[in-house]
Design a protein around this motif. Sequence first.
Motif, short mmCIF file in Angstrom:
data_model
loop_
_atom_site.label_atom_id
_atom_site.label_comp_id
_atom_site.label_asym_id
_atom_site.label_seq_id
_atom_site.Cartn_x
_atom_site.Cartn_y
_atom_site.Cartn_z
N THR A 103 38.46 27.64 127.16
CA THR A 103 37.99 27.92 125.70
C THR A 103 38.42 29.18 125.37
O THR A 103 38.85 30.08 126.12
CB THR A 103 36.29 27.82 125.63
N GLN A 104 38.45 29.31 124.14
CA GLN A 104 39.12 30.72 123.46
C GLN A 104 38.52 31.22 122.25
O GLN A 104 38.24 30.21 121.33
CB GLN A 104 40.46 30.52 123.52
N HIS A 105 38.04 32.33 122.07
CA HIS A 105 37.60 32.80 121.02
C HIS A 105 38.15 34.22 120.32
O HIS A 105 38.45 35.03 121.16
CB HIS A 105 36.05 33.09 121.00
N THR A 106 38.75 34.10 119.30
CA THR A 106 39.51 35.27 118.80
C THR A 106 38.71 35.86 117.48
O THR A 106 38.39 35.09 116.65
CB THR A 106 40.84 34.78 118.30
N SER A 107 38.52 37.15 117.77
CA SER A 107 37.67 37.84 116.50
C SER A 107 38.62 38.20 115.43
O SER A 107 39.94 38.04 115.52
CB SER A 107 37.22 39.18 116.95
N SER A 118 46.42 47.55 113.62
CA SER A 118 45.42 46.79 113.49
C SER A 118 45.25 45.99 114.95
O SER A 118 46.32 46.28 115.74
CB SER A 118 45.73 45.73 112.46
N PHE A 119 44.05 45.58 115.09
CA PHE A 119 43.81 44.98 116.46
C PHE A 119 43.19 43.62 116.56
O PHE A 119 42.38 43.43 115.44
CB PHE A 119 42.74 45.94 117.23
N ILE A 120 43.39 42.90 117.52
CA ILE A 120 42.81 41.48 117.45
C ILE A 120 42.24 41.30 119.02
O ILE A 120 43.25 41.48 119.83
CB ILE A 120 43.76 40.41 117.23
N ASP A 121 41.09 40.88 119.23
CA ASP A 121 40.34 40.88 120.52
C ASP A 121 40.42 39.39 120.77
O ASP A 121 39.81 38.53 119.78
CB ASP A 121 38.89 41.56 120.60
N ALA A 122 40.93 38.88 121.75
CA ALA A 122 40.83 37.41 122.12
C ALA A 122 40.05 37.28 123.37
O ALA A 122 40.49 37.95 124.37
CB ALA A 122 42.18 36.74 122.10
N ASP A 123 39.16 36.50 123.42
CA ASP A 123 38.35 36.13 124.77
C ASP A 123 38.63 34.68 125.35
O ASP A 123 38.72 33.81 124.46
CB ASP A 123 36.65 36.14 124.56
N ARG A 124 38.99 34.76 126.49
CA ARG A 124 39.34 33.20 127.08
C ARG A 124 38.51 33.17 128.52
O ARG A 124 38.20 33.90 128.97
CB ARG A 124 40.92 33.20 127.38
N SER A 169 39.27 39.16 128.71
CA SER A 169 39.42 39.81 127.29
C SER A 169 40.87 40.53 126.98
O SER A 169 41.11 41.29 127.99
CB SER A 169 38.27 40.55 127.04
N THR A 170 41.44 40.13 126.00
CA THR A 170 42.80 40.53 125.85
C THR A 170 42.63 41.50 124.26
O THR A 170 42.13 40.67 123.35
CB THR A 170 44.06 39.68 125.62
N GLU A 171 43.18 42.78 124.34
CA GLU A 171 43.13 43.35 123.07
C GLU A 171 44.70 43.39 122.48
O GLU A 171 45.33 44.05 123.40
CB GLU A 171 42.59 44.66 123.22
N THR A 172 45.25 42.94 121.45
CA THR A 172 46.58 43.05 121.17
C THR A 172 46.64 44.03 119.61
O THR A 172 45.84 43.88 119.05
CB THR A 172 46.83 41.65 120.55
N THR A 173 47.48 44.97 119.96
CA THR A 173 47.70 45.79 119.15
C THR A 173 48.91 45.65 118.37
O THR A 173 49.98 45.51 118.72
CB THR A 173 48.07 47.44 119.77
N TYR A 174 48.69 45.90 116.71
CA TYR A 174 50.04 45.70 116.02
C TYR A 174 50.23 46.76 115.02
O TYR A 174 49.33 47.49 114.59
CB TYR A 174 49.68 44.24 114.83
N VAL A 182 49.45 45.00 124.52
CA VAL A 182 48.77 43.86 124.74
C VAL A 182 47.94 44.25 126.13
O VAL A 182 48.49 44.68 127.36
CB VAL A 182 49.23 42.40 125.25
N ASP A 183 46.57 44.42 125.96
CA ASP A 183 45.89 45.11 127.05
C ASP A 183 44.90 44.01 127.53
O ASP A 183 44.07 43.67 126.69
CB ASP A 183 44.98 46.11 126.53
N SER A 184 45.00 43.48 128.97
CA SER A 184 44.28 42.62 129.41
C SER A 184 43.61 43.25 130.62
O SER A 184 43.46 42.09 131.61
CB SER A 184 45.02 41.20 129.64
#
Length: 263
Positions: A103-107, A118-124, A169-174, A182-184
């Motif tokens: 399962t995955q949830h992206t904020s 900008s930043f996107i947090d993705a939880d897997r 939990s992965t934080e991707t920076t754009y 990409v920080d995991s």
Amino acid sequence: MAADLPYRAAPPPIFTQPAFAWTGFYAGVNAGDALGRDSIANKSTDLASTFSALNANKVRLNSNNFAGCGQIGYNYQLTPGNGVVLGIEADADYVGLDRKRRTQHTSNPTTPNEAGMSFIDADRYVGESSTDALFIVRGRAGYAFDRFLVYGTGGLVFPDVRTRSTYTSTETTYQDGKVIDVDSSTKKHFRLSGIQTGYAAGGGIEYALPQLESAGHVVSIRVEYLHYDLGQRTTKVDDTLRSKVHNECNLIHAGLNYKFSDL
């Protein structure tokens, strides 16, 4: 005068078929279906909302596959014909159960700041459970109606079970729409593997075929249901996350046994 009496031949001997007895050693094979019902329940002090968004508070890992095995055992019938039958049996089964759930949830991404970042947090979350083989040692108790045997069975089961759980939990920076980092670094996981111990219980019906007995062979066929349960095992992932693993399975199979002797 006695010589004139009619001759009466002796009545023919009456042969009676001896009552069938289930007593003896046996070995056989069976095949059917295995229905796995595994689950992982996660309880976290600081990730409760995250696991709710991932639908990972309780992860069900249902599976089914072909099951085949061989068995050996011994029966003792208290009285031939109709009577109580007691026995013990050992099984070695291949079940090949394997189920993985991801399962995955992206904020929502943040609004770019003055620097265009900008930043996107993705939880897997990944939960997995697999069982290749299991061993059962159990008793049998039933009642024989001549060649029909109705019985219940129960004992210990020793499956080779592997259960895994991973949260990342992965934080991707754009910057200006391009990925620059990409920080995991946030990762929680556990793994339980090896031979486990639980209980097995069930019942069945067995019938001894009469066609081969005249040649000195006794072959029986049976249909059986077994349920095994390993109970709940709790693992502490860290100070903020605990998980409870529950492994259970239903086995439905048909079998063939060869009885060696009446010893």
